[in-house]
Design an enzyme around this catalytic site. Sequence first.
Site, mmCIF file in Angstrom:
data_model
loop_
_atom_site.group_PDB
_atom_site.id
_atom_site.type_symbol
_atom_site.label_atom_id
_atom_site.label_comp_id
_atom_site.label_asym_id
_atom_site.label_seq_id
_atom_site.Cartn_x
_atom_site.Cartn_y
_atom_site.Cartn_z
ATOM 1 N N THR A 1 -78.931 10.592 -35.794
ATOM 2 C CA THR A 1 -78.016 9.585 -36.770
ATOM 3 C C THR A 1 -78.663 9.262 -38.143
ATOM 4 O OG1 THR A 1 -78.976 7.826 -35.652
ATOM 5 C CG2 THR A 1 -76.869 8.502 -34.764
ATOM 6 N N ARG B 1 -76.031 5.285 -32.373
ATOM 7 C CA ARG B 1 -74.818 4.446 -33.208
ATOM 8 C C ARG B 1 -73.844 5.642 -33.344
ATOM 9 N NH1 ARG B 1 -78.882 2.980 -38.169
ATOM 10 N NH2 ARG B 1 -80.157 4.934 -37.364
ATOM 11 N N TYR C 1 -98.094 1.405 -32.268
ATOM 12 C CA TYR C 1 -97.332 2.621 -33.003
ATOM 13 C C TYR C 1 -98.025 3.881 -32.877
ATOM 14 C CZ TYR C 1 -94.718 6.116 -35.843
ATOM 15 O OH TYR C 1 -94.241 7.179 -36.200
ATOM 16 N N LYS D 1 -98.109 7.490 -30.562
ATOM 17 C CA LYS D 1 -98.061 8.727 -30.945
ATOM 18 C C LYS D 1 -98.977 9.553 -30.555
ATOM 19 C CE LYS D 1 -94.028 8.815 -33.119
ATOM 20 N NZ LYS D 1 -92.935 9.831 -32.867
ATOM 21 N N PRO E 1 -95.639 14.863 -38.539
ATOM 22 C CA PRO E 1 -95.454 14.614 -40.205
ATOM 23 C C PRO E 1 -96.388 13.507 -40.727
ATOM 24 C CG PRO E 1 -93.350 14.442 -39.227
ATOM 25 C CD PRO E 1 -94.386 14.217 -37.952
ATOM 26 N N THR F 1 -87.719 7.984 -44.873
ATOM 27 C CA THR F 1 -86.245 7.964 -44.020
ATOM 28 C C THR F 1 -85.909 6.349 -44.136
ATOM 29 O OG1 THR F 1 -87.702 7.707 -41.960
ATOM 30 C CG2 THR F 1 -87.022 9.908 -42.732
ATOM 31 N N PHE G 1 -87.036 5.051 -41.438
ATOM 32 C CA PHE G 1 -88.235 4.525 -40.781
ATOM 33 C C PHE G 1 -88.783 3.175 -41.220
ATOM 34 C CE2 PHE G 1 -92.961 4.662 -40.007
ATOM 35 C CZ PHE G 1 -93.042 4.992 -38.473
HETATM 36 P P1 NDP Z 1 -85.165 7.092 -38.927
HETATM 37 O O1 NDP Z 1 -85.356 5.512 -38.441
HETATM 38 O O2 NDP Z 1 -84.548 7.359 -40.057
HETATM 39 O O3 NDP Z 1 -84.735 7.836 -37.381
HETATM 40 C C1 NDP Z 1 -84.800 7.320 -35.986
HETATM 41 C C2 NDP Z 1 -83.853 7.895 -35.260
HETATM 42 O O4 NDP Z 1 -84.340 7.522 -33.885
HETATM 43 C C3 NDP Z 1 -82.567 7.229 -35.449
HETATM 44 O O5 NDP Z 1 -81.581 8.488 -35.312
HETATM 45 C C4 NDP Z 1 -82.212 6.474 -34.203
HETATM 46 O O6 NDP Z 1 -80.988 6.569 -33.849
HETATM 47 C C5 NDP Z 1 -83.067 7.152 -33.272
HETATM 48 N N1 NDP Z 1 -83.355 6.149 -32.326
HETATM 49 C C6 NDP Z 1 -84.198 5.281 -32.480
HETATM 50 N N2 NDP Z 1 -84.357 4.452 -30.913
HETATM 51 C C7 NDP Z 1 -83.479 5.015 -30.309
HETATM 52 C C8 NDP Z 1 -83.304 4.840 -28.889
HETATM 53 N N3 NDP Z 1 -83.457 3.970 -28.293
HETATM 54 N N4 NDP Z 1 -82.460 5.867 -28.235
HETATM 55 C C9 NDP Z 1 -81.779 6.972 -29.060
HETATM 56 N N5 NDP Z 1 -82.070 7.171 -30.367
HETATM 57 C C10 NDP Z 1 -83.118 6.236 -30.937
HETATM 58 O O7 NDP Z 1 -86.645 7.391 -38.982
HETATM 59 P P2 NDP Z 1 -87.403 9.089 -38.811
HETATM 60 O O8 NDP Z 1 -86.239 10.130 -38.999
HETATM 61 O O9 NDP Z 1 -88.481 8.835 -39.803
HETATM 62 O O10 NDP Z 1 -87.958 9.222 -37.617
HETATM 63 C C11 NDP Z 1 -87.956 10.186 -36.558
HETATM 64 C C12 NDP Z 1 -89.014 10.376 -35.811
HETATM 65 O O11 NDP Z 1 -90.086 10.841 -36.697
HETATM 66 C C13 NDP Z 1 -89.743 9.331 -34.897
HETATM 67 O O12 NDP Z 1 -90.318 9.578 -33.725
HETATM 68 C C14 NDP Z 1 -90.930 8.651 -35.880
HETATM 69 O O13 NDP Z 1 -92.172 8.415 -35.099
HETATM 70 C C15 NDP Z 1 -91.339 10.313 -36.449
HETATM 71 N N6 NDP Z 1 -92.133 10.205 -37.615
HETATM 72 C C16 NDP Z 1 -91.627 9.374 -38.832
HETATM 73 C C17 NDP Z 1 -92.246 9.753 -39.944
HETATM 74 C C18 NDP Z 1 -91.949 8.841 -41.096
HETATM 75 O O14 NDP Z 1 -92.989 8.621 -42.202
HETATM 76 N N7 NDP Z 1 -90.695 8.578 -41.348
HETATM 77 C C19 NDP Z 1 -93.645 10.398 -40.122
HETATM 78 C C20 NDP Z 1 -94.047 10.842 -38.797
HETATM 79 C C21 NDP Z 1 -93.368 10.703 -37.594
HETATM 80 P P3 NDP Z 1 -79.980 5.321 -33.549
HETATM 81 O O15 NDP Z 1 -80.615 3.998 -34.064
HETATM 82 O O16 NDP Z 1 -78.719 5.470 -33.762
HETATM 83 O O17 NDP Z 1 -80.339 5.229 -31.946
HETATM 84 C C1 8X3 Z 2 -94.966 7.627 -39.415
HETATM 85 C C2 8X3 Z 2 -96.029 8.051 -40.300
HETATM 86 O O1 8X3 Z 2 -98.086 6.879 -41.437
HETATM 87 O O2 8X3 Z 2 -96.448 5.359 -40.965
HETATM 88 O O3 8X3 Z 2 -95.287 7.985 -38.140
HETATM 89 O O4 8X3 Z 2 -97.631 5.955 -39.332
HETATM 90 S S1 8X3 Z 2 -97.002 6.486 -40.622
#
Ligand code: NDP
Ligand code: 8X3
Length: 254
Positions: free
Chosen positions: A12, A36, A154, A158, A184, A189, A191
């Site tokens: 999403t 969502r 966190y 990971k 990554p 995002t 995040f």
């Molecule tokens: P976003 O917050 O943009 O997206 C997170 C996604 O995870 C959403 O689609 C959310 O959907 C879903 N999600 C969270 N909790 C649940 C749940 N309980 N059940 C189902 N879906 C869930 O963050 P990112 O796209 O950045 O994150 C995606 C992944 O990448 C994560 O694992 C994050 O740890 C990882 N990551 C992110 C980085 C960054 O800097 N952004 C760097 C490295 C890794 P919904 O809320 O609709 O359920």
């Molecule tokens: C998300 C990147 O550096 O905020 O995994 O942990 S960081």
Amino acid sequence: MASKTVFITGATSGIGEACAETFAQAGHQLILCGRREERLQKLRERLEKAHKISTYILKLDVTKKDDVYQAIRKMPFHWKRIDVLINNAGLALGMTGIDEGSDEDWDRMIDTNIKGLLYVSKAVIPLMKEQGCGHIINIGSIAGVETYPKGNVYCATKHAVSALTKGMRMDLLPYGIKVSQVSPGATETEFSVVRFHGDKEKARNVYMGYKPLTGADVAEVVFFVATLPKHINVNDLLVMPTAQASASLFNKTQ
Ligand code: NDP
Ligand code: 8X3
């Protein structure tokens, strides 16, 4: 690759949504999972119209074990031929000293990033075993390679994803199932908005003064990993913004 079925958790927003867009563009069928529902419906409409693909919506909280098992068991037969599982759903909550973190935030990170990934994988792996192939791509993080100050829980989740990726690869070796991790660095995002409990200003500051990755950048890398020939597996791929040299070292211009 020929048209395949790709199951994306956390579709999403951010990296998951960008993966959906990238795989749809290449003509693949998608299982879109997230909590969502409205976003899932909108994404489905957009992708089906733009790319003439089929999608299956799984409105699912990956932390709810019984719901995960039941929803995947109840999928129509033809959707159960899953070629690629992208375990992407995840989140960080808070950034505090180790004795100051909220128990609730800790539980949600552990339940989502570790247990949610396990539940979804446990439901999908038997289907992959039966078909004699499949590819699991876990979304790790630079936080799974290095721990940074106040990242404690966190980072631990990971690191666990990284250990589980290695364990899965060993255990699934006899079944012809590939297991990869894409980790990554800073990616802009939702995040950080989630991490700082909706504080957009604080979230914006994380990405100020340098060019972070976008969800689409990471999706391109995931797509590369997913589309290599059958005999090649990328075990682990760390992808960073050029302006980021480690978890906490950035080349910021301001
Ligand atoms: P976003 O917050 O943009 O997206 C997170 C996604 O995870 C959403 O689609 C959310 O959907 C879903 N999600 C969270 N909790 C649940 C749940 N309980 N059940 C189902 N879906 C869930 O963050 P990112 O796209 O950045 O994150 C995606 C992944 O990448 C994560 O694992 C994050 O740890 C990882 N990551 C992110 C980085 C960054 O800097 N952004 C760097 C490295 C890794 P919904 O809320 O609709 O359920
Ligand atoms: C998300 C990147 O550096 O905020 O995994 O942990 S960081």
